[in-house]
Scaffold this motif. Structure first.
Motif, PDB file in Angstrom:
ATOM      1  N   GLU A  68     -19.436 -14.079   8.415  1.00 52.46           N
ATOM      2  CA  GLU A  68     -19.846 -14.901   9.555  1.00 52.46           C
ATOM      3  C   GLU A  68     -18.661 -15.072  10.490  1.00 52.46           C
ATOM      4  O   GLU A  68     -17.534 -15.314  10.048  1.00 52.46           O
ATOM      5  CB  GLU A  68     -20.287 -16.274   9.046  1.00 52.46           C
ATOM      6  CG  GLU A  68     -21.138 -17.044  10.020  1.00 52.46           C
ATOM      7  CD  GLU A  68     -22.611 -16.870   9.710  1.00 52.46           C
ATOM      8  OE1 GLU A  68     -23.327 -16.288  10.551  1.00 52.46           O
ATOM      9  OE2 GLU A  68     -23.053 -17.302   8.635  1.00 52.46           O
ATOM     10  N   GLU A 116     -17.914 -17.635  13.197  1.00 51.11           N
ATOM     11  CA  GLU A 116     -18.502 -18.869  13.725  1.00 51.11           C
ATOM     12  C   GLU A 116     -17.530 -20.013  13.601  1.00 51.11           C
ATOM     13  O   GLU A 116     -16.619 -20.002  12.772  1.00 51.11           O
ATOM     14  CB  GLU A 116     -19.784 -19.193  12.936  1.00 51.11           C
ATOM     15  CG  GLU A 116     -20.598 -20.343  13.481  1.00 51.11           C
ATOM     16  CD  GLU A 116     -21.015 -20.117  14.913  1.00 51.11           C
ATOM     17  OE1 GLU A 116     -20.246 -20.530  15.802  1.00 51.11           O
ATOM     18  OE2 GLU A 116     -22.076 -19.535  15.151  1.00 51.11           O
ATOM     19  N   SER A 125     -26.770 -20.327  25.394  1.00 54.77           N
ATOM     20  CA  SER A 125     -26.219 -19.819  24.143  1.00 54.77           C
ATOM     21  C   SER A 125     -26.917 -20.435  22.946  1.00 54.77           C
ATOM     22  O   SER A 125     -27.238 -19.747  21.964  1.00 54.77           O
ATOM     23  CB  SER A 125     -24.718 -20.111  24.086  1.00 54.77           C
ATOM     24  OG  SER A 125     -24.176 -19.698  22.841  1.00 54.77           O
ATOM     25  N   ASN A 129     -29.102 -18.445  20.132  1.00 54.27           N
ATOM     26  CA  ASN A 129     -28.829 -18.547  18.690  1.00 54.27           C
ATOM     27  C   ASN A 129     -30.070 -18.988  17.931  1.00 54.27           C
ATOM     28  O   ASN A 129     -30.357 -18.476  16.843  1.00 54.27           O
ATOM     29  CB  ASN A 129     -27.685 -19.547  18.445  1.00 54.27           C
ATOM     30  CG  ASN A 129     -26.339 -19.000  18.876  1.00 54.27           C
ATOM     31  OD1 ASN A 129     -26.143 -17.789  18.922  1.00 54.27           O
ATOM     32  ND2 ASN A 129     -25.401 -19.881  19.186  1.00 54.27           N
ATOM     33  N   ARG A 137     -32.445 -16.060  17.701  1.00 53.67           N
ATOM     34  CA  ARG A 137     -32.006 -15.097  16.685  1.00 53.67           C
ATOM     35  C   ARG A 137     -32.309 -15.620  15.282  1.00 53.67           C
ATOM     36  O   ARG A 137     -32.746 -14.866  14.404  1.00 53.67           O
ATOM     37  CB  ARG A 137     -30.516 -14.805  16.842  1.00 53.67           C
ATOM     38  CG  ARG A 137     -30.170 -13.869  17.982  1.00 53.67           C
ATOM     39  CD  ARG A 137     -28.743 -13.360  17.864  1.00 53.67           C
ATOM     40  NE  ARG A 137     -27.772 -14.430  17.993  1.00 53.67           N
ATOM     41  CZ  ARG A 137     -27.252 -14.821  19.166  1.00 53.67           C
ATOM     42  NH1 ARG A 137     -27.620 -14.222  20.284  1.00 53.67           N
ATOM     43  NH2 ARG A 137     -26.353 -15.790  19.200  1.00 53.67           N
ATOM     44  N   HIS A 138     -32.078 -16.917  15.073  1.00 47.58           N
ATOM     45  CA  HIS A 138     -32.332 -17.513  13.757  1.00 47.58           C
ATOM     46  C   HIS A 138     -33.828 -17.427  13.434  1.00 47.58           C
ATOM     47  O   HIS A 138     -34.211 -17.109  12.305  1.00 47.58           O
ATOM     48  CB  HIS A 138     -31.868 -18.972  13.760  1.00 47.58           C
ATOM     49  CG  HIS A 138     -31.866 -19.593  12.405  1.00 47.58           C
ATOM     50  ND1 HIS A 138     -30.954 -19.262  11.432  1.00 47.58           N
ATOM     51  CD2 HIS A 138     -32.679 -20.537  11.844  1.00 47.58           C
ATOM     52  CE1 HIS A 138     -31.187 -19.974  10.343  1.00 47.58           C
ATOM     53  NE2 HIS A 138     -32.236 -20.743  10.570  1.00 47.58           N
ATOM     54  N   PRO A 154     -31.732 -24.005  11.858  1.00 45.32           N
ATOM     55  CA  PRO A 154     -30.676 -23.578  12.784  1.00 45.32           C
ATOM     56  C   PRO A 154     -29.441 -24.478  12.747  1.00 45.32           C
ATOM     57  O   PRO A 154     -28.339 -24.033  13.051  1.00 45.32           O
ATOM     58  CB  PRO A 154     -31.366 -23.652  14.155  1.00 45.32           C
ATOM     59  CG  PRO A 154     -32.802 -23.409  13.850  1.00 45.32           C
ATOM     60  CD  PRO A 154     -33.046 -24.080  12.532  1.00 45.32           C
TER      61      PRO A 154
END
Length: 238
Positions: free
Chosen positions: A45, A47, A163, A167, A170-171, A205
């Motif tokens: 990851e 992040e 953003s 995200n 995508r999750h 998320p």
């Protein structure tokens, strides 16, 4: 013994350069050799530690859940310094071990998580007290550029929201096949889906546990993504 490796770095630059990853990988490999364990999967990851949306961690937890493997990380702080997140992970049903502290159990991990959270809160408190003291001394706080700075911040907020949405999309896309599989198995109600996702170690998320409301949000997002995909396909040049 089967293990699933999870590694995390805090910046995209570190992710590209491999800075920090080699040391983590080495620690995990040494742990595997010491336990004569088989590595069945590895997830990395890139992040911030303050962000709990971890799609790669969700995949690692899912693999460990369905195979009965143990999640292995190099250092406990590679997961998060957020107590709620660590405690949710502890309660996910997946066994996990930190290579630098293999003797740690659920109790010690819980205590360490609470200490980490307390330290973060203490730092925030010290910052607030310092600002209050500075204001009392007559120090001007805030950005002297006024409205111009606010306008720039507004643009930044728009980018930040975009953003966050990306995200979340995508999750949701990552979880789409999981939801489809559960529905085929007969788990169709919001409550049943929430329980099943939690049992499989899937994270929201924000890195928390699933509830009816969060499942509803996920289904609505998946439905919207499906519509957007169909519209894009119809508008694509033939």
């Amino acid at each position: 013994m089967k293990i699933v490796a999870y590694q995390r770095v805090s910046t995209a630059r570190q992710g590209r350069s491999g800075l920090g990853l080699e040391a983590q990988d080495r620690a995990i490999q040494e742990h595997a050799r010491a336990k004569d364990a088989t590595l069945i999967g590895s997830f990395t990851e890139v992040e911030s530690g303050k962000i709990n949306a971890r799609p790669e961690l969700a995949k690692a937890l899912h693999l460990a859940k369905v195979t009965g493997a143990t999640l292995v990380i190099a250092k406990l702080d590679r997961l998060s310094r957020n107590a709620a997140f660590l405690l949710a992970l502890r309660d996910s049903g997946v066994r996990f071990v930190a290579a630098d502290m293999p003797e740690a159990n659920d109790l010690t991990v819980g205590i360490m998580a609470l200490v980490a959270q307390q330290e973060r809160e203490a730092i925030a408190k010290r910052t607030r007290e310092a600002l209050t003291s500075a204001k009392a001394r007559g120090v001007r706080l805030g950005n002297p550029n006024g409205a111009a700075a606010l306008r720039r911040a507004g643009k930044g907020n728009i980018a930040s929201l975009s953003s966050i949405k990306a995200n979340a999309d995508r999750h949701a896309a990552d979880l789409s096949p999981v939801i489809a599989s559960l529905q085929i198995e007969g788990f169709t109600s919001l409550g049943a889906l929430a329980r099943s996702l939690n049992e499989r170690g899937m994270l929201t998320p924000r890195g928390g546990r699933w509830h009816k409301s969060s499942v509803l949000n996920l289904l609505e997002r998946l439905s919207k993504l499906s519509v957007e995909t169909q519209v894009a396909q119809t508008q694509a040049p033939r």
